[in-house]
Write a protein that holds these residues in place. Structure first.
Motif, PDB file in Angstrom:
ATOM      1  N   LYS A 186       0.824  -1.214   0.000  1.00 13.67           N
ATOM      2  CA  LYS A 186       0.000   0.000   0.000  1.00 13.67           C
ATOM      3  C   LYS A 186       0.857   1.262   0.000  1.00 13.67           C
ATOM      4  CE  LYS A 186      -3.528  -2.509   2.637  1.00 13.67           C
ATOM      5  NZ  LYS A 186      -4.172  -2.646   3.963  1.00 13.67           N
ATOM      6  N   THR A 187       2.023   1.195   0.647  1.00 14.51           N
ATOM      7  CA  THR A 187       2.884   2.380   0.736  1.00 14.51           C
ATOM      8  C   THR A 187       4.158   2.258  -0.099  1.00 14.51           C
ATOM      9  OG1 THR A 187       3.867   1.443   2.746  1.00 14.51           O
ATOM     10  CG2 THR A 187       2.053   3.017   3.024  1.00 14.51           C
ATOM     11  N   ILE A 188       4.538   1.020  -0.421  1.00 14.02           N
ATOM     12  CA  ILE A 188       5.731   0.785  -1.252  1.00 14.02           C
ATOM     13  C   ILE A 188       5.295  -0.123  -2.406  1.00 14.02           C
ATOM     14  CG2 ILE A 188       8.158   0.043  -1.287  1.00 14.02           C
ATOM     15  CD1 ILE A 188       8.202   0.273   1.745  1.00 14.02           C
ATOM     16  N   PRO A 189       4.687   0.429  -3.445  1.00 13.86           N
ATOM     17  CA  PRO A 189       4.140  -0.398  -4.534  1.00 13.86           C
ATOM     18  C   PRO A 189       5.180  -1.289  -5.211  1.00 13.86           C
ATOM     19  CG  PRO A 189       3.344   1.869  -4.693  1.00 13.86           C
ATOM     20  CD  PRO A 189       4.424   1.861  -3.654  1.00 13.86           C
ATOM     21  N   VAL A 190       6.471  -0.899  -5.171  1.00 11.11           N
ATOM     22  CA  VAL A 190       7.509  -1.688  -5.850  1.00 11.11           C
ATOM     23  C   VAL A 190       8.065  -2.792  -4.961  1.00 11.11           C
ATOM     24  CG1 VAL A 190       8.204   0.216  -7.343  1.00 11.11           C
ATOM     25  CG2 VAL A 190       9.355  -0.101  -5.121  1.00 11.11           C
ATOM     26  N   VAL A 191       7.523  -2.956  -3.765  1.00  8.81           N
ATOM     27  CA  VAL A 191       8.048  -3.979  -2.862  1.00  8.81           C
ATOM     28  C   VAL A 191       8.052  -5.338  -3.557  1.00  8.81           C
ATOM     29  CG1 VAL A 191       5.803  -4.535  -1.799  1.00  8.81           C
ATOM     30  CG2 VAL A 191       7.922  -4.932  -0.539  1.00  8.81           C
ATOM     31  N   ARG A 192       9.135  -6.074  -3.350  1.00 10.47           N
ATOM     32  CA  ARG A 192       9.271  -7.390  -3.981  1.00 10.47           C
ATOM     33  C   ARG A 192       9.908  -8.352  -2.990  1.00 10.47           C
ATOM     34  NH1 ARG A 192       8.304  -9.195  -8.702  1.00 10.47           N
ATOM     35  NH2 ARG A 192       9.334 -11.022  -9.623  1.00 10.47           N
ATOM     36  N   LEU A 193       9.252  -9.466  -2.749  1.00 15.53           N
ATOM     37  CA  LEU A 193       9.752 -10.498  -1.854  1.00 15.53           C
ATOM     38  C   LEU A 193      10.313 -11.647  -2.680  1.00 15.53           C
ATOM     39  CD1 LEU A 193      10.084 -12.001   0.865  1.00 15.53           C
ATOM     40  CD2 LEU A 193       7.692 -12.740   0.632  1.00 15.53           C
ATOM     41  N   VAL A 194      11.576 -11.982  -2.445  1.00 16.42           N
ATOM     42  CA  VAL A 194      12.214 -13.122  -3.103  1.00 16.42           C
ATOM     43  C   VAL A 194      12.317 -14.253  -2.083  1.00 16.42           C
ATOM     44  CG1 VAL A 194      14.291 -13.987  -4.233  1.00 16.42           C
ATOM     45  CG2 VAL A 194      13.521 -11.631  -4.652  1.00 16.42           C
ATOM     46  N   ILE A 195      11.743 -15.408  -2.424  1.00 13.69           N
ATOM     47  CA  ILE A 195      11.763 -16.562  -1.534  1.00 13.69           C
ATOM     48  C   ILE A 195      12.701 -17.611  -2.114  1.00 13.69           C
ATOM     49  CG2 ILE A 195      10.405 -18.449  -0.545  1.00 13.69           C
ATOM     50  CD1 ILE A 195       8.031 -16.560  -0.465  1.00 13.69           C
TER      51      ILE A 195
END
Length: 329
Positions: free
Chosen positions: A177-186
């Motif tokens: 919602k506040t960091i649209p570019v957030v990306r989680l790598v698993i």
């Protein structure tokens, strides 16, 4: 396998006791390890036998080898790994199994725990055991200019509830919602299909990269790209993935479980969030992702911690001293 000549300096030999594959292959490797141990004991003088063990089949396989070694007069070192050993020893194993676990710990010349908290448990579970603390170690890589990607969060480990994977997914949903570019790598094995389904249900499939198991080169690349490492586990020993991230100079967000609080001071060389609190996890991740100066401070102090306390050279010298002490007893 021989870190910095460790086996050569200690006149040691590494014996494989387990392999992946069909049952017949596992049996063959287990019998081969027992035969190699017997041969070493019969040649004399009796060697110091050091096993690394987790729980379940690993424990019973290694405890048999220790018993065999003691029958020939060898000093034995039981080195405990695995965050689920407490549950294995106190809940999953029946009365006979618990007596054998206690016997193994108490008869070992030395029991190595990864942290003070684990040492306390082992001393309570098997009174009279000689327990020493030797943490996990990691090599200290050369300092490189990392080029982190904005909003990139790296998780390394088995994707499951115990590791807090699904809490992290919910935290990413809040962060989006506040960091649209957030990306989680698993990165790691586990129930990756369940992770993919959970990400879809939370509406964050485009923000989650389920990379699966990673080889050394890919893991190094992913660490160089990450802005922060996160491992929100419910229980741990002293996780290697966390130590590797710290050695790379990554800022880390982890939970104060197992031996982690003995390595991490909140706000100094990492950030601590209680397990099972995805909203709080999202808040802390947002704080780290949004503050470049904080990330730099955390990463620098994390690497310094590895250099001073958890570097391979430091930890292996402690084990070498332990061997020398046993040899003179």
């Amino acid at each position: 396998m021989d870190h910095d000549g460790f086996f050569e300096r200690n006149e040691g030999r590494y014996v494989v006791t387990h392999t992946q594959g069909p049952v017949w292959q596992k049996i063959r490797v287990a019998l081969s390890s027992a035969c190699q141990l017997l041969a070493a004991c019969m040649r004399g003088p009796s060697p110091i036998v050091h096993v690394h063990s987790a729980c379940g089949a690993s424990f019973f396989r290694k405890s048999f080898l220790l018993a065999l070694a003691r029958a020939f007069g060898s000093k034995t070192v039981f080195h405990l790994h695995g965050a689920e050993f407490r549950q294995f020893a106190t809940i999953e194993t029946g009365p006979v199994g618990r007596r054998w676990i206690r016997h193994t710990l108490q008869r070992s010349s030395v029991v190595i725990a990864l942290s003070e908290s684990w040492a306390e448990f082992l001393c309570e579970f098997a009174p009279g055991s000689r327990v020493v603390v030797v943490p996990n170690s990691v090599p200290l890589p050369p300092v490189t200019a990392r080029q982190p990607q904005e909003g990139n969060i790296l998780f390394l480990g088995r994707a499951e509830q115990r590791k807090g994977t699904f809490d992290l997914l919910r935290a990413v949903q809040a962060l989006k919602k506040t960091i649209p570019v957030v990306r989680l790598v698993i990165g790691g094995d586990g129930d990756l299909d369940a992770v993919a389904r959970a990400a879809a249900e939370l509406g964050i499939s485009d923000n989650v990269d389920i990379a699966g198991w990673m080889g050394p080169e890919e893991k190094k690349r992913r660490m160089e790209e990450a802005s922060v490492f996160c491992l929100p586990s419910y229980d741990e020993g002293l996780p290697m993935a966390m130590l590797e991230a710290m050695a790379m100079g990554l800022p880390i967000v982890v939970t104060p479980v197992g031996g982690i609080p003995e390595a991490i001071t909140h706000g100094d060389n990492g950030m601590l969030v209680s397990p099972g609190q995805p909203a709080r996890l999202a808040t802390v991740l947002a704080q780290v992702l949004g503050d470049e100066e904080l990330r730099s401070q955390l990463g620098t102090r994390a690497r310094k911690t590895i250099e001073e306390r958890f570097g391979t050279t430091v930890v292996l010298e402690r084990i070498s001293r332990l061997y020398r002490d046993l040899a003179t007893q």
